[in-house]
Design a protein around this motif. Sequence first.
Motif: not given
Length: 232
Positions: A128-135, A164-167, A172-173, A202-203
């Motif tokens: 989704l549009a934005g700086a972050t997303n939660l799954t 991008w990074r994920i955590g 968050d990384n 959530p991720i």
Amino acid sequence: MQLPLIAPAQAQKHVTVNEALSRLDALAQLRIKAFDQTVVPTSPKEGDAYQLGPEPAGEWSGQGGKIAIRANGGWTFVAPKVGWTAWDEAGLCARMYHGRGWMADAVAVSPGGAGTRHRVIEFDHALLAGATNLTAVSIPAGAQVIGLSGRVVAGLSGAGLTGWRIGVEGADNRYGSGLGVAQNSYLLGLSGAPVTYYSATPILLSAEGGAFAGGTIRLALHVVELEPPQAV
């Protein structure tokens, strides 16, 4: 596999041999159409196998807990043995029989029904549009995560987006940073030490250099879960 044997001087030996071959065909690399089935399907195919619930009806009456195999236009029933594994066609997972039931994704089980599960939870996340997303899909409560892997299945877009990074929130990384945005870019986010999550989590995906506008990432959680002994 409880195959029938030919008796000495038996007539029509082919009947026994064919029944044995039908069982062998179904039970080798066992695939179960449905577990805890109680109603006989209307149009079964030769070789179809069902794990029966405690009180099945009709042609399956009195065969609770057994595996029903469609063979030669009828049904053959086989009682499972401890340690058998089967592929659950509906649940898309392997199950192991421990004497009291069939445990999904089990790698080890005890006589009392305790078990260790090792499974992969795979899902697609459309950004989704934005700086972050939660799954929408979360790490299950009580799961120990040994890693998270993923692949970009539709290239990521966004103004200024470089990676991008994920955590998870607060880290968050944890599973990767500086990740690629092009289609088929992938990540292998191994946990330095397995991390246990005591509540559903959530991720978190975070944009680098800009913000997300679109794209899809396929994620896979690699988790270990414990199952206590069954109630007595």
